[in-house]
Design a protein around this motif. Structure first.
Motif, mmCIF file in Angstrom:
data_model
loop_
_atom_site.group_PDB
_atom_site.id
_atom_site.type_symbol
_atom_site.label_atom_id
_atom_site.label_comp_id
_atom_site.label_asym_id
_atom_site.label_seq_id
_atom_site.Cartn_x
_atom_site.Cartn_y
_atom_site.Cartn_z
ATOM 1 N N LYS A 1 0.819 -1.220 0.000
ATOM 2 C CA LYS A 1 0.000 0.000 0.000
ATOM 3 C C LYS A 1 0.851 1.267 0.000
ATOM 4 O O LYS A 1 0.521 2.255 -0.672
ATOM 5 N N GLU A 2 1.929 1.272 0.732
ATOM 6 C CA GLU A 2 2.797 2.451 0.774
ATOM 7 C C GLU A 2 3.340 2.790 -0.612
ATOM 8 O O GLU A 2 3.402 3.959 -1.007
ATOM 9 N N GLU A 3 3.713 1.761 -1.369
ATOM 10 C CA GLU A 3 4.226 1.990 -2.725
ATOM 11 C C GLU A 3 3.111 2.443 -3.654
ATOM 12 O O GLU A 3 3.317 3.314 -4.518
ATOM 13 N N GLN A 4 1.927 1.868 -3.501
ATOM 14 C CA GLN A 4 0.768 2.311 -4.275
ATOM 15 C C GLN A 4 0.538 3.811 -4.082
ATOM 16 O O GLN A 4 0.301 4.546 -5.051
ATOM 17 N N GLU A 5 0.614 4.267 -2.859
ATOM 18 C CA GLU A 5 0.395 5.685 -2.574
ATOM 19 C C GLU A 5 1.480 6.552 -3.206
ATOM 20 O O GLU A 5 1.209 7.666 -3.676
ATOM 21 N N LYS A 6 2.709 6.055 -3.244
ATOM 22 C CA LYS A 6 3.781 6.784 -3.927
ATOM 23 C C LYS A 6 3.489 6.917 -5.415
ATOM 24 O O LYS A 6 3.731 7.976 -6.018
ATOM 25 N N LEU A 7 2.976 5.854 -6.016
ATOM 26 C CA LEU A 7 2.669 5.883 -7.447
ATOM 27 C C LEU A 7 1.580 6.912 -7.746
ATOM 28 O O LEU A 7 1.654 7.627 -8.762
ATOM 29 N N ILE A 8 0.570 6.987 -6.894
ATOM 30 C CA ILE A 8 -0.492 7.971 -7.103
ATOM 31 C C ILE A 8 0.082 9.381 -7.027
ATOM 32 O O ILE A 8 -0.236 10.255 -7.853
ATOM 33 N N THR A 9 0.964 9.632 -6.066
ATOM 34 C CA THR A 9 1.605 10.946 -5.950
ATOM 35 C C THR A 9 2.439 11.259 -7.192
ATOM 36 O O THR A 9 2.406 12.390 -7.710
ATOM 37 N N LEU A 10 3.166 10.279 -7.691
ATOM 38 C CA LEU A 10 3.971 10.472 -8.898
ATOM 39 C C LEU A 10 3.085 10.779 -10.102
ATOM 40 O O LEU A 10 3.437 11.611 -10.952
ATOM 41 N N LEU A 11 1.946 10.112 -10.184
ATOM 42 C CA LEU A 11 1.012 10.393 -11.272
ATOM 43 C C LEU A 11 0.528 11.839 -11.188
ATOM 44 O O LEU A 11 0.551 12.574 -12.188
ATOM 45 N N ILE A 12 0.107 12.254 -10.004
ATOM 46 C CA ILE A 12 -0.387 13.620 -9.810
ATOM 47 C C ILE A 12 0.706 14.634 -10.145
ATOM 48 O O ILE A 12 0.438 15.704 -10.719
#
Length: 458
Positions: free
Chosen positions: A292-303
């Motif tokens: 989950k922590e990595e998933q959240e990083k990916l969302i931030t990178l997308l934004i």
């Protein structure tokens, strides 16, 4: 007075500059005008009141396994699924058909099937595999959108991973041809070594699977490919990147001026490793869903704009290859069936994180069109192809077996409730999908071929 074929009226049009309340006039498959109010005669009107008009999605990464494995997914069912998701152009990957698309003859055979069966427009990737370096030029001149290679073991004897020498030779040739190489970037040495250890120890759980495909395997493969790109001048497109560390390396390469783009997939943004633990094989893919922590990083990178585009990596198979009762998770087919849901996922993320819809259109249409030389697609503009996804935010869409148009109905997305709904899809002026139904067509999708890509030499 000129008569139009179709006018889309009263909708919120997603333009590169933002949302505009506009009418869109369509004639002979092209957008002829975008105005506040179009009063010309027309054969048909779509009333888009309270609806959003996105450019039709361009999905650069799907696996339709025809010829040879149409029972996995073929152009007929696969393209209906894409249309139901607001996709008007997709690029089919070269590996799961028999034969794989590694020769000119195989490319033409697949294109013939696509032209006969696809409901929307399509492009075709060629493959780079050991022994076919001499086929690359004919594939390029015959219309391949680009080339795909694997740095990890494929599990497919028709399409083997490249060794370093094949990769270097192929990249040199692809650069000369002005094409792009798409790479599945996981280190075969690392992933195979870890898998062998797990199997020797009898460890076959979801956690064990994740541990055999660690982030370091993705990073190593990305770094190696970047170094080879710098050496050969070959443009790269990194597919389904799943880690922030890999993006860090790609950002460094872009800053040096290397010709690189990168995609991630909706399933890495909406799901994480807990879903593999809970759901089993239906959530197995490679690279794997991360913690989950990595998933959240990916969302931030997308934004933050670090991903150029979104794709589905729709990778279906028959139910028996994805059997949830399988004892050994390693034996199940690794792929997510979800080509219908990428645009819906992007809009869900946009509404959740207050992302402008023009950014969604960039990820799903404009950036793919610009990267792969589709000058008539990717934006809603006068003179462009009349390709649209029409979206309602007043309706939700809950995924069921009845409204999922893929050949096989097993999907990680089953039961997911999107806060939006695709109510219509228009491909070159033809209404393909409307309110849950695929409409029969007199003509089908076109085989789209790219212009030459500018190459930056090292």
């Amino acid at each position: 007075m000129e008569q139009l074929d179709l006018i889309i009226k009263n909708g919120s049009v997603v333009l590169p500059s933002g949302l505009e309340k506009m009418d869109i006039g369509i004639k002979d498959g092209k957008i002829t005008e975008i105005e506040k109010a179009i009063t010309k005669r027309t054969l048909n009107i779509w009333d888009a009141t309270n609806q959003y008009i996105f450019p039709g999605m361009i999905d650069v990464h799907v696996h339709f396994s025809e010829p040879g494995r149409e029972h996995w997914e073929g152009f007929h069912t696969g393209s209906q699924m894409m249309a139901a998701g607001g996709c008007t152009t997709y690029f089919d990957m070269p590996l799961n058909g028999i034969p794989s698309t590694v020769t000119k003859e195989a490319l033409y055979e697949k294109a013939k099937l696509g032209k006969e069966k696809s409901y929307v427009d399509f492009g075709l990737w060629g493959g780079l595999v050991p022994g076919n370096e001499s086929d690359l030029e004919e594939l390029a001149h015959s219309g391949a959108i680009g080339f795909k290679a694997f740095l990890s073991t494929t599990g497919n004897k028709e399409f083997e991973a490249v060794d370093d020498r094949t990769l270097l030779n192929g990249m040199k040739k692809i650069a000369e041809l002005g094409k792009i190489l798409a790479l599945h970037s996981e280190s075969a040495a690392i992933t195979n070594w870890l898998k062998e250890q797990k199997e020797q120890e009898g460890k076959i759980s979801a956690d064990d699977y994740l541990e055999t495909r660690p982030i370091i395997a993705e990073v190593e493969a990305v770094e190696r490919a970047i170094q080879y790109s710098e050496l050969t001048g070959c443009p790269l497109h990194f597919v389904h990147i799943s880690s922030a560390k890999a993006i860090e390396k790609i950002e460094e390469a872009k800053a040096k001026g290397l010709n690189i783009t990168v995609e991630t997939c909706a399933h890495y943004l909406l799901y994480n490793h807990e879903h593999l633990r809970e759901l089993g094989t239906v959530a197995k893919c490679a690279p794997p869903l991360r913690e989950k922590e990595e998933q959240e990083k990916l969302i931030t990178l997308l934004i933050d704009g670090k991903f150029d585009m979104l794709s589905s990596d729709h990778s279906p198979c028959p139910y028996d290859l994805k059997d949830p009762n399988v004892y050994n998770l390693f034996e199940a087919w690794g792929g997510i069936s979800g080509g219908q849901f990428t645009l819906l996922s992007a809009i869900e993320l946009a509404t959740r994180y207050h992302i402008p819809f023009e950014q969604v259109a960039m990820w799903t249409a404009q950036a793919p069109a610009e990267r792969f030389g589709l000058s008539n697609k990717g934006q809603i503009k006068v003179g462009g192809d009349a390709d649209f996804a029409i979206v309602s935010l007043e309706d939700s869409f809950i995924v069921t077996k009845e409204n999922f148009f893929a050949k096989h109905k097993e999907s990680l997305y089953m039961g997911h409730a999107f806060p939006c709904k695709i109510v219509g899809t228009i491909n070159r002026g033809n209404i393909i999908y409307e309110n849950g139904n695929i409409l029969e067509q007199e003509s089908y999708g076109e085989w789209i071929k790219p212009i030459k890509v500018e190459v930056k030499t090292p």
